[in-house]
Scaffold this motif. Sequence first.
Motif, PDB file in Angstrom:
ATOM      1  N   TYR A  16      27.448  32.836  19.797  1.00 57.46           N
ATOM      2  CA  TYR A  16      28.549  32.929  20.457  1.00 57.46           C
ATOM      3  C   TYR A  16      28.446  34.359  21.435  1.00 57.46           C
ATOM      4  N   SER A  17      27.555  35.409  21.082  1.00 57.97           N
ATOM      5  CA  SER A  17      27.399  36.122  21.697  1.00 57.97           C
ATOM      6  C   SER A  17      27.368  36.613  23.631  1.00 57.97           C
ATOM      7  N   ALA A  18      26.849  35.563  24.180  1.00 59.41           N
ATOM      8  CA  ALA A  18      27.446  35.589  25.883  1.00 59.41           C
ATOM      9  C   ALA A  18      28.847  34.935  25.712  1.00 59.41           C
ATOM     10  N   PHE A  19      29.577  34.762  25.080  1.00 62.73           N
ATOM     11  CA  PHE A  19      31.152  34.728  25.140  1.00 62.73           C
ATOM     12  C   PHE A  19      31.733  36.281  24.285  1.00 62.73           C
ATOM     13  N   ARG A  20      31.138  36.184  23.568  1.00 62.33           N
ATOM     14  CA  ARG A  20      31.674  37.461  22.591  1.00 62.33           C
ATOM     15  C   ARG A  20      31.686  39.226  23.574  1.00 62.33           C
ATOM     16  N   VAL A  21      31.110  38.801  24.286  1.00 63.84           N
ATOM     17  CA  VAL A  21      30.168  40.467  25.135  1.00 63.84           C
ATOM     18  C   VAL A  21      31.767  40.625  26.439  1.00 63.84           C
ATOM     19  N   PRO A  22      31.635  39.785  27.668  1.00 58.37           N
ATOM     20  CA  PRO A  22      32.550  39.797  28.193  1.00 58.37           C
ATOM     21  C   PRO A  22      33.546  40.020  28.055  1.00 58.37           C
ATOM     22  N   ALA A  23      34.387  38.893  26.291  1.00 60.71           N
ATOM     23  CA  ALA A  23      35.832  38.357  26.321  1.00 60.71           C
ATOM     24  C   ALA A  23      36.286  40.059  25.345  1.00 60.71           C
ATOM     25  N   GLY A  24      35.041  40.602  25.107  1.00 62.77           N
ATOM     26  CA  GLY A  24      35.685  42.657  24.216  1.00 62.77           C
ATOM     27  C   GLY A  24      35.822  43.339  25.338  1.00 62.77           C
ATOM     28  N   GLU A  79      38.436  41.104  39.947  1.00 64.79           N
ATOM     29  CA  GLU A  79      38.582  40.608  41.310  1.00 64.79           C
ATOM     30  C   GLU A  79      39.980  39.105  41.616  1.00 64.79           C
ATOM     31  N   PHE A  80      39.524  38.417  40.908  1.00 68.40           N
ATOM     32  CA  PHE A  80      40.291  36.785  40.359  1.00 68.40           C
ATOM     33  C   PHE A  80      42.092  37.200  39.994  1.00 68.40           C
ATOM     34  N   VAL A  81      41.966  37.912  38.986  1.00 67.35           N
ATOM     35  CA  VAL A  81      42.340  38.024  38.114  1.00 67.35           C
ATOM     36  C   VAL A  81      43.472  39.224  38.926  1.00 67.35           C
ATOM     37  N   ALA A  82      42.998  40.349  39.727  1.00 61.84           N
ATOM     38  CA  ALA A  82      43.207  41.624  40.327  1.00 61.84           C
ATOM     39  C   ALA A  82      44.425  40.464  41.503  1.00 61.84           C
ATOM     40  N   GLU A  83      44.348  39.546  42.128  1.00 63.49           N
ATOM     41  CA  GLU A  83      44.651  38.832  43.308  1.00 63.49           C
ATOM     42  C   GLU A  83      45.906  37.845  42.740  1.00 63.49           C
ATOM     43  N   THR A  84      45.596  37.580  41.641  1.00 59.52           N
ATOM     44  CA  THR A  84      46.425  35.847  40.865  1.00 59.52           C
ATOM     45  C   THR A  84      47.385  37.787  40.843  1.00 59.52           C
ATOM     46  N   ARG A  85      47.196  39.229  40.229  1.00 57.98           N
ATOM     47  CA  ARG A  85      48.556  39.131  39.278  1.00 57.98           C
ATOM     48  C   ARG A  85      49.625  40.400  40.957  1.00 57.98           C
ATOM     49  N   GLN A  86      48.679  39.998  41.684  1.00 58.26           N
ATOM     50  CA  GLN A  86      49.030  41.414  42.785  1.00 58.26           C
ATOM     51  C   GLN A  86      50.222  40.080  43.480  1.00 58.26           C
ATOM     52  N   ARG A  87      49.805  38.063  43.202  1.00 61.07           N
ATOM     53  CA  ARG A  87      50.637  37.420  43.909  1.00 61.07           C
ATOM     54  C   ARG A  87      51.362  36.922  43.469  1.00 61.07           C
ATOM     55  N   ILE A  88      51.337  37.215  41.827  1.00 61.39           N
ATOM     56  CA  ILE A  88      52.509  37.039  41.141  1.00 61.39           C
ATOM     57  C   ILE A  88      53.651  38.271  41.639  1.00 61.39           C
ATOM     58  N   ALA A  89      53.197  38.927  41.741  1.00 59.21           N
ATOM     59  CA  ALA A  89      54.461  40.262  41.984  1.00 59.21           C
ATOM     60  C   ALA A  89      54.736  40.073  43.443  1.00 59.21           C
ATOM     61  N   ALA A 142      32.504  27.671  26.638  1.00 59.62           N
ATOM     62  CA  ALA A 142      31.578  29.356  26.360  1.00 59.62           C
ATOM     63  C   ALA A 142      31.024  29.382  27.822  1.00 59.62           C
ATOM     64  N   ALA A 143      30.110  29.232  28.674  1.00 57.27           N
ATOM     65  CA  ALA A 143      29.888  29.586  30.098  1.00 57.27           C
ATOM     66  C   ALA A 143      30.663  29.235  30.709  1.00 57.27           C
ATOM     67  N   VAL A 144      31.832  29.209  30.701  1.00 54.60           N
ATOM     68  CA  VAL A 144      32.722  28.666  32.248  1.00 54.60           C
ATOM     69  C   VAL A 144      33.213  30.559  31.615  1.00 54.60           C
ATOM     70  N   GLY A 145      33.639  30.285  30.546  1.00 55.16           N
ATOM     71  CA  GLY A 145      34.901  31.531  29.780  1.00 55.16           C
ATOM     72  C   GLY A 145      34.477  32.553  30.164  1.00 55.16           C
ATOM     73  N   ALA A 146      32.842  33.214  29.620  1.00 52.19           N
ATOM     74  CA  ALA A 146      32.202  34.196  30.082  1.00 52.19           C
ATOM     75  C   ALA A 146      32.361  34.413  31.541  1.00 52.19           C
ATOM     76  N   HIS A 147      32.127  33.467  32.339  1.00 51.19           N
ATOM     77  CA  HIS A 147      32.152  33.590  33.224  1.00 51.19           C
ATOM     78  C   HIS A 147      33.445  34.225  34.470  1.00 51.19           C
ATOM     79  N   CYS A 148      34.877  33.268  33.605  1.00 51.25           N
ATOM     80  CA  CYS A 148      36.059  33.710  34.136  1.00 51.25           C
ATOM     81  C   CYS A 148      36.012  35.083  33.528  1.00 51.25           C
ATOM     82  N   LEU A 149      35.592  35.471  32.576  1.00 47.38           N
ATOM     83  CA  LEU A 149      36.391  37.075  31.821  1.00 47.38           C
ATOM     84  C   LEU A 149      35.567  37.996  32.881  1.00 47.38           C
ATOM     85  N   ARG A 150      34.863  37.990  34.025  1.00 44.26           N
ATOM     86  CA  ARG A 150      34.445  38.525  34.456  1.00 44.26           C
ATOM     87  C   ARG A 150      34.822  38.730  36.020  1.00 44.26           C
ATOM     88  N   GLN A 151      35.390  38.145  36.286  1.00 40.02           N
ATOM     89  CA  GLN A 151      36.087  37.853  37.612  1.00 40.02           C
ATOM     90  C   GLN A 151      37.401  39.045  37.253  1.00 40.02           C
TER      91      GLN A 151
END
Length: 350
Positions: A70-78, A260-270, A249-258
């Motif tokens: 699962y190297s393609a997943f572990r790298v963005p997770a790390g 901007e999505f994380v930042a926008e979500t944090r701002q909305r929650i705040a 694993a593929a979707v997870g690896a993609h999400c973990l690189r997003q």
Amino acid sequence: MDPDAVDALLSGESDDDDPVADDARVPHGSSDDREVLDFSANTNPTYPAAVPRIYETALPTAREYPADDYSAFRVPAGEYVGCDPESVIPTAGGLAAIRLAMGTVVHSGESVLVPAPSFSEYGREVRLQGGEPEFVPHDELLDADPADHAMVAVCNPNNPTGELYDPARLREYADRCRRAETVLLVDEAFLDFTEDASLAGEDGVIVARSLTKMFGLPGLRAGFAVATGQLRERLAAARLTWSLSEPAAAVGAHCLRQTEFVAETRQRIARERPRMASRLGDRFDVFESDAPFLLCDAGSSEAVDAAIAEARDHDIAIRDARTFRGLDSHFRVAVRMPAENDRLLAALGV
């Protein structure tokens, strides 16, 4: 296995000391009714835009066993939590990471310090290992002596109360656990809604992470544990082979690189969380929260029933928090999109 135990299993009878037979499944939020607006589960109501395309592209690979490194997943997770990718142990969700941690650390007869009220699965998972959970008020946990316990479990931010632990105090407690040779398990399911740094990569600490909450994909069942040294080796050895599907694993690896999505979500929650807390505070006592949810004290069990019924009359589900240890007049609501939040507030008459 003892012949009598085999006979008991075949007959449907259970041993009085069988933790599996004795421990009922824990109730959780979420509704599977598509007609209901679900405020009972604390998942992001949206997900990164490319998720359907990534999933569809990866789906044909599900006809083959995934590469188990699962190297393609572990790298963005790390990269996401700031640790060496080699320390990442892929799991089918955060709860699978918690079970893996407890299954490799906790032995029969050993005790684990568990916060309360908090995620109810901690106590259940300890008992399934034959261990004994010792419940400590969640806001007193970092004052508890970790010595002579196999593990201490921490939920940061705590669910269902919502508050973060002070980062400096938590790191000091991790040091205290190391000196006591007690493993610290930190469940960071909601930490990425905050700006606080992960404890991933700290010696003597196991971190459990999930893609469920931030990325709004509870059914994907993707997450990971993080540990170092001998703990990491034990988790890696005990992990289920092919612990993530290739699409997950593929979707997870993609999400973990997003980022901007994380930042926008944090701002909305705040923005939305204090607005909701203020309105709900006109009728209920609302706990301060750093998480994407709010715990409300309705004042009585009857008032909780009334609030749940009012929400249900408007096709809205809220979380009955009386299932959490020590809570008898509480419910919990997620922080969703602004228009959805307005609908909840109107349903509750605030």
